[in-house]
Enzyme design. Sequence first.
Site, PDB file in Angstrom:
ATOM      1  N   ASN A 482       0.952  -1.070  -0.183  1.00  0.00           N
ATOM      2  CA  ASN A 482       0.116   0.162   0.009  1.00  0.00           C
ATOM      3  C   ASN A 482       1.023   1.116  -0.051  1.00  0.00           C
ATOM      4  O   ASN A 482       1.306   1.763   0.963  1.00  0.00           O
ATOM      5  CB  ASN A 482      -0.971  -0.015   1.102  1.00  0.00           C
ATOM      6  CG  ASN A 482      -1.894   0.989   1.101  1.00  0.00           C
ATOM      7  OD1 ASN A 482      -1.603   2.118   0.546  1.00  0.00           O
ATOM      8  ND2 ASN A 482      -2.978   0.917   2.031  1.00  0.00           N
ATOM      9  N   ASP A 483       0.962   1.694  -1.435  1.00  0.00           N
ATOM     10  CA  ASP A 483       2.136   2.974  -1.214  1.00  0.00           C
ATOM     11  C   ASP A 483       1.537   4.023  -0.347  1.00  0.00           C
ATOM     12  O   ASP A 483       2.343   5.116  -0.285  1.00  0.00           O
ATOM     13  CB  ASP A 483       2.097   3.486  -2.606  1.00  0.00           C
ATOM     14  CG  ASP A 483       3.003   2.478  -3.654  1.00  0.00           C
ATOM     15  OD1 ASP A 483       3.992   2.103  -3.201  1.00  0.00           O
ATOM     16  OD2 ASP A 483       3.041   2.125  -4.809  1.00  0.00           O
ATOM     17  N   CYS A 484       0.585   3.991  -0.241  1.00  0.00           N
ATOM     18  CA  CYS A 484      -0.403   5.226   0.502  1.00  0.00           C
ATOM     19  C   CYS A 484      -0.300   5.166   2.212  1.00  0.00           C
ATOM     20  O   CYS A 484      -0.648   6.138   2.625  1.00  0.00           O
ATOM     21  CB  CYS A 484      -1.563   5.739  -0.039  1.00  0.00           C
ATOM     22  SG  CYS A 484      -1.797   5.922  -1.736  1.00  0.00           S
TER      23      CYS A 484
END
Lengths: 811, 811
Positions: A482-484
Site C-alpha cells: 500500500n504505497d499510501c
Amino acid sequence: MKYGYFDDERREYVITNPQTPWPWINYLGNEDFFSLVSNSAGGYAFYKDAKFRRLTRYRYNNVPMDNGGRYFYINDGGTVWSPGWKPCKTELDKYECRHGMSYTQITGAKNGIEAETLFFIPLKTWAEVQKVKLTNTTSGVKKIKLFSFMEWCLWNAEDDQNNLQRNLSTGEVEVKGSTIYHKTEYKERRNHYAFYHVNTAIDGYDTDRESFVGLYNEFSEPKAVIEGRATNSEAHGWSPVASHYIEVELQPGESKDFIFVLGYIENKEEDKWEAKNVINKQPAEAVIERFNTVEKVEAALNELRLYWDKLLGKIVLQSGDDKLNRMVNIWNQYQCMVTFNMSRSASFFEVGIGRGMGFRDSNQDLIGFVHQVPERARQRIIDIASTQFPDGGCYHQYQPLTKRGNDAIGGGFNDDPMWLILGVVSYIKETGDFSILDEMVPFDNDMSIAQTLYDHLTISFNHVVNNLGPNGLPLIGRADWNDCLNLNCFSSDPNESFQTTENNTEGSKAESVMIAGLFVVYGQEYVELSKRIGRADEAQRAQKEVNKMIEAVKTKGWDGEWFLRAYDFYGNKVGSDENEEGKIFIESQGWCTMAGIGKEEGLCEKALDSVKERLDCDYGIVLNNPAFTKYVIEYGEISTYPAGYKENAGIFCHNNPWIMIGETVIGRGEKAWEYYKKICPAYLEDISDLHKTEPYVYAQMIAGKDAYKPGEAKNSWLTGTAAWNFYAVTQYILGIQPDYDGLKIEPCIPAEWTEFTVKRQFRGAEYNIRIVNSAGVNKGIASLEVDGVKQKGNTVPLFEAGTHEVLVTMG
Amino acid sequence: MKYGYFDDERREYVITNPQTPWPWINYLGNEDFFSLVSNSAGGYAFYKDAKFRRLTRYRYNNVPMDNGGRYFYINDGGTVWSPGWKPCKTELDKYECRHGMSYTQITGAKNGIEAETLFFIPLKTWAEVQKVKLTNTTSGVKKIKLFSFMEWCLWNAEDDQNNLQRNLSTGEVEVKGSTIYHKTEYKERRNHYAFYHVNTAIDGYDTDRESFVGLYNEFSEPKAVIEGRATNSEAHGWSPVASHYIEVELQPGESKDFIFVLGYIENKEEDKWEAKNVINKQPAEAVIERFNTVEKVEAALNELRLYWDKLLGKIVLQSGDDKLNRMVNIWNQYQCMVTFNMSRSASFFEVGIGRGMGFRDSNQDLIGFVHQVPERARQRIIDIASTQFPDGGCYHQYQPLTKRGNDAIGGGFNDDPMWLILGVVSYIKETGDFSILDEMVPFDNDMSIAQTLYDHLTISFNHVVNNLGPNGLPLIGRADWNDCLNLNCFSSDPNESFQTTENNTEGSKAESVMIAGLFVVYGQEYVELSKRIGRADEAQRAQKEVNKMIEAVKTKGWDGEWFLRAYDFYGNKVGSDENEEGKIFIESQGWCTMAGIGKEEGLCEKALDSVKERLDCDYGIVLNNPAFTKYVIEYGEISTYPAGYKENAGIFCHNNPWIMIGETVIGRGEKAWEYYKKICPAYLEDISDLHKTEPYVYAQMIAGKDAYKPGEAKNSWLTGTAAWNFYAVTQYILGIQPDYDGLKIEPCIPAEWTEFTVKRQFRGAEYNIRIVNSAGVNKGIASLEVDGVKQKGNTVPLFEAGTHEVLVTMG
C-alpha cells in the site's frame, strides 16, 4: 444500462452506443510498438516508452473528454462526419465499435455511405495499420471527400506539453507522394522518424495544424474539411500534423479500401540521409510495401488472430457461466498481457510520462502472464532483478527504455524483495526451467557485482529477516504494497510527493503485518524451492525464520477479531479495534489467511468473518473501515483521500483476490465466488452507467460504501487486479495450479456447481481436465484419473506431449 | 492587417476582431495574485507560483487554441453566446476587448443584449474581480439566462495534468449561498482554498464538470447552458468546476451589474474549520464584502488606475512619434513590470511549471523596472544574491515560492555573476541608496556564511577572473547568456536536456568573448562603484583586470572584421570567417562594442558594419549567420533549431538593443533608431497577420531571414527584450541616464529629429527635460541649462524636490 455486448465467438466487445460513460478503450500492439484506441478512435501511439517516444499527440482530461486520435473525416456534399462518431459528433445512421484481441474495428454509416475502419499493429512491426473501407449503399453514384488526420507528438511527451517556448519552433516534416514524414529533431540527436502513408494517390495533404484545423476551430470542425479541400501546408514549427485528402467516387454498391500506415523508423547514424536534409526513406518504404494491398493486410490480421488463438488456447474453461468463461478465456488473460506490456505507464488514467515499470507491479503482473509467453516473462524477471540493490532492497521503479532504476523514487519499499520470489517461483512452476536460477544477474545494473538469480532470492529473503522491528515483524520502510500507508513520512508540505519525500526511518518502530504474511507465503515458497535444488541447509534456515514470523504474527499481529495492519513510527497499533478510524484493513487479512497463519486456532476464519462484516459491501471489499475523515500525519497519503475512494476505504480491486484466496484456504467456496463476481467486470455490464469504465476489464478501484457514489470505478486496465484475479480464479477457485511436478488440482467452488472442464496446455502437453462435483462439496478431491488411470494425490503428473484426459471427482 | 488599435488616452490596446492571429493576452495582478487573460477571456489565475498554486485549470496548445478561462455564457431564448466570442464563437453584433494597465474589459453584444465584462485584481487583494454589466438595448423586456464558468486546478499544475490516477478521486467543494468553494486537499496538508462568488442570489449552480459541460461536449456548447438550467451538481472527485446560474430580466434600456469574485484564502492551522469538514469561510466573506457593490468595485479600479498613473508618471516622453511615445510611456514599461513579476514562468508560451526565476533574467529585468518600484527591486536583488554560491557561481534559477536555488539545473553558467553587478549598480544609480551594499546576504540561502552585498559583487567579479581560459578570456562553463551555446555538453542522447545534462568542463578550452565584453562593461561599473565607496585599492586592482581583458579581446577575440564569439572545447574558433556556418554572432558584437573595446582602432565600427551586412534583415538582427543546417555536437542546442528560428539565426530580440547601444557608442543615431523600430511592436501593428503576437509587447523571437516565414514572432511577453529595449531607448537613444550624481543626458538620435521632451521623476524631484537638436547632429551636447542656469558637463545635478526645467541643446 448497457452500451454494447460481448461477442464471445469473435472475442470482441461490441459497443453500439458511442456515448459510453467514459471512453472505452483497447490496446494495439504486442511488442515495441503500441497504441491506445478508444471506441471513437481517440488515443495515441508510441514506440516502447510512452514518455520518451510518443508518436502522436494526445491531451488527457480534456474538454471534450478523449479529444484527439487517428481521425477520419468524410465530407459528403457538405455533411461532415466521422465513422467513430467523434470528433464530429454528427448523428450517424449506424455506429459499431468492435474491440478485439489487439485490433479495433469501428464502423459508421451516414447518408448511404458506410465506413468501416480497422486498426491493428501487425506482429513484429513498428507500425499501426488502418484499413478504411468505404461502401456506397445507395443506388446512385456518390462523390465524397475523405480526410485522414493525426497530430504528431514531438517525441518526448512531457517536453511536448511543457516546453512550448522551444517546441513551437522545432517541428519539421517532409512529404513525398502519399507519405507524410515527421522528422522533428532528426537532424540533431535523433535517429528516428515517423510516417503516415496511404496506399493511393492523394488529392492533397496538410502537415500544419493551423492550416488544417484552424486556430480557433474544434477537432469537430476542421477548416479544411468544412471547406472541402486540403491546403498542402508544410509545417515549420508550431504543430505538425498529418492529413491526407482523397476524393472518392463510388458507384452504387461499390466499396473501396484505403490502407493507411502510421510507422516508426530508426536509421543507423551513417544511413540517416539520402541527401542534405532529406531523410532516408528506404526503411519506411519497405514497411509500406508490406501492407500495400488488402490481401497483405488481411494476412497480417490473420497472423495476429492465430497468435491470439495460440495464446488463449493454453487455458480454456467450460463452465456453465458465460460471464465466467469469457473472463477466464478471453478478457482477463488479454488484460494480463496488456499489464505485462504496459505496467502502469499508459492508459486513459495513466498519462504515460509519470513513471516506469514497478518492481512490485511487474512481478505480480507475471502471475497472470507467465503461461502465455514464458520467454518474455523470463526476460522480464532478469530485468527486474537487475535493478535490485546488493542489500536486497530494490529500486521501486525502472524505465523500460533504459532498464535502469528510477533515482527520483529510489528504494526503501520493504515488501518489494518478496515479490521477486513470487515472480521466479511462478515462472519455474509454469515452465520447469530451473536454469533461470543460475543466471548471473547484476545489482543496480552493475554486472561487475552480479550474482545468480537464486542468490538474489536469498538476499531478498534476508532483506526481510535483516529488517525486523521491535515486535519481530518486518519494518515497513517507505511503504509496503500500500504505497499510501506512509508510516515514516510525516509530510506537512503539500508540494511534497508522499512517494518521493525524504522519510524518517531512523528510530522508527513502524512494522507491517502485511509484509509478515507475505514473508510467510513466499518464505515458504523459498524454502520449497531451496529444497528442490538441493539446498537443504538453506531451506532449514529459512524455515526457522518463517516459523518465527508466524509466531510473531500470532502474538503481536493479532487484534482479537482480525489481524492488525501495522505498528506506526511510535509503535502504536494500526488497524486495531482500539483505533477510532481505520480499525481494520484488508491487506493483512488477505496475506495472513493466504499464509494460513493460525488457521488451526480459527484465526483465519475469524479474520475473514470480520472482513465480511466490516469491509464487504455491494460492490466489493473496501480497503479499510471506518474510512479516514481527517488527515493522520503518521499514516500519510492513505488518509488524504475522500472517504470511500482509492486507498481510503475504496474497493481497491487488486487486494480483493487475496481475500478470495484466503477463503479458499479455509474452504469457503461460496464466499470466494461471491467476492469474485462482485468486482468482475463482465458481471457489472448491466450497471455500466454507474460502473463507468469498460465492462471487459478490471479497474484499479471501485468507490466503496463510504463514497459519494459507491460502485463507480476508476483507473481501468493497468492494475495488478488483472493478474491477481486471474490467479485467484484459475488456481484457487477453479483450482488448476501449475506446480513443480505437474498440475495440482485443488478447486474451491460453490457447492451448487456440479461440473466444469478446463483445457490446459502445460509444459508441452495438453490436459482436458473435467472436474465433477456431484457430491456438492466446496473443496476436496475424492479421486483423480489421468487417461483412465487413477492417481495418488491431487497432482496430474507431467507428460512430455500429447493430449490427456483428466477426470477429477470432488468429494 | 490590423486587429485593433491603440487608445493611448486610456492606455489601452483595443481589439476589435476576436480572431487574432494568436491569443492576445494581458496580465492582471501586481503582487502575489495574478491572472492571464486573453482577448476572449481565456487564461488562468494563480497565487504567487504558477506551478504550485494554480487556481484555475488551463490547457496549453489545445485545439481550439486558448480553450478554457473565466467564461460567461448567455442563453437568450435558445441563442447561446459569450461576450468574448469564445468559447461559443457565436457571431456577435459587437465585440471589443480593451487590454489596459492590469485590467481587461471585454464587451460583446447580441440580439439586443450588451454584456460588458471587466476583469481586474484590486491592489493588495488575493482575488480577481469580474464585473458583468448586462444591458437591454431593445424596446422590449428581455429574459435571459446567465452562466458563469471556470474549472478549478487541483493546485499543483504539473500534478494536475499528470497524476490523474490520484487526482480524479480527490476533488472536493462546498457551496454556500452564492459562493462556490474549492477545497481539494484542504483537509490534509493544505491550509488554503479558493472560492468563486457572485453578489446576487443565484438560481442554481454546478460544481461538477461533467454535469455542467457533458462528457463529450465542447466548451462551446455546455450541456447545462444549452438546456438552460443548472443541475446543482456537487463534485466528488473527477473535475470540480464553478458555475453560477442566474435568470435575468431586463426592462427596455435597463442595465444590471453582477460582481463575481474569484479569491484565494489561507487559514492558520487552528482556524481551518468552522465545523467538522466545513471550512472556515470568514476570511472569504471578508473579501467578498470588500467588493459587493458597483461603487466599491469602481473605487478599487480607480485605485488601480492611480497606481499606474503614478508608476507611469516617472518617465513621460513627448516626441513627435505616437508609436515611440506609447511604447516608452505605456507598453514597454508595462511589459517590464510583468517580466519583473513573472520572470519567465507563465505566459501563453511558458506553461508556468517549467522553471523558476532566472538569476540572469531577473537581474536584467531590473533595468527596466527599477525606477517604477525601487523597494521591490531592492528585495529582488537580495533574493537573487542569496542564491549565489560562495565561489561567486550562481544557481541559474530559483523558485519564487521558496526562494531556494533550483537543484535540477544547478549552476555553472559563467555569465551569471556579472549580471548581479548590473542589477545592483542600476538600483543604486536610480535611488542613490548605497546602503544596499552593506546588507548581509547569505550564500546558497545559508545565513551563517552571509557576507555583505558588496562582497557578493567582489566575488562575482573574481569569479570571472578566477575562471579564465588559455587565451585569457572567460571560460564559458555550461553556457553564457546564450543558453543554447553549449560548448562543453557533447550530448548525443535526445532524452537529455541541454541545460541540465552533465557537462564536461574538465580540460575544456571553451571561452566566451561575450562574457569578456560583459566583464569589461560591468567590471568598469564595479571599478566606479568601488571608487564611490572609497575602495580605491580594490578599484585599482579591478581596473587592471579589466584592462587585461580588453587586451585579451583585442588580441585573441578579434577575427578581422568582427569579434569572435567564443573558443570551443578544443580551442577552435567559434564565430569566425574560418567557419563554414555560424561565421558571425551578435552577442560578442553587442558586448564588445558596448564596452567600446578597440573603439579608437575602429574595431567597433567594423564590427557593427559587419552586423549590418551579415546579420541585419527586414525584421531585425539575426543571432548568427550563416544559420546552422546540421547538428554540431561541440556547439550544442544552438545548432538543433531549424534555420532562422530561435537561437539558430532567429531574431532573438533580447540582444538587438545591445547593437543599438553599441551604435550609440560610436554615435550612429540613425542606425540605432532603425534597429529600434524594426523589432518594436507598435511599428509592426500593420503586419499583425505575419507578426502574429501582440502589437503592444515584445516577443522573445522573430523568425529571421533564413526562416520559412521571416517576421513571424513567438514567445511574447516574458523576455529580457522588454527591459533591454526600454533601457536602450530611454538611456542610449533618448539618452536620459540615471547616474550616481544626477541625470546624465547623452542622446544619440537620428539627425532629422529636431526636438523631444522627457518628464523624469528622479530621487524625489521632477525634471522637464527639453532636448533641442536644431543643429541636426546625432550626438553631443552643446549646452545644458537647469532652471535657466547653465551647467558644466552633461549631468543634471540632484535636487531634493520640486519641478525643474532642463534645456539641453545638442550640437
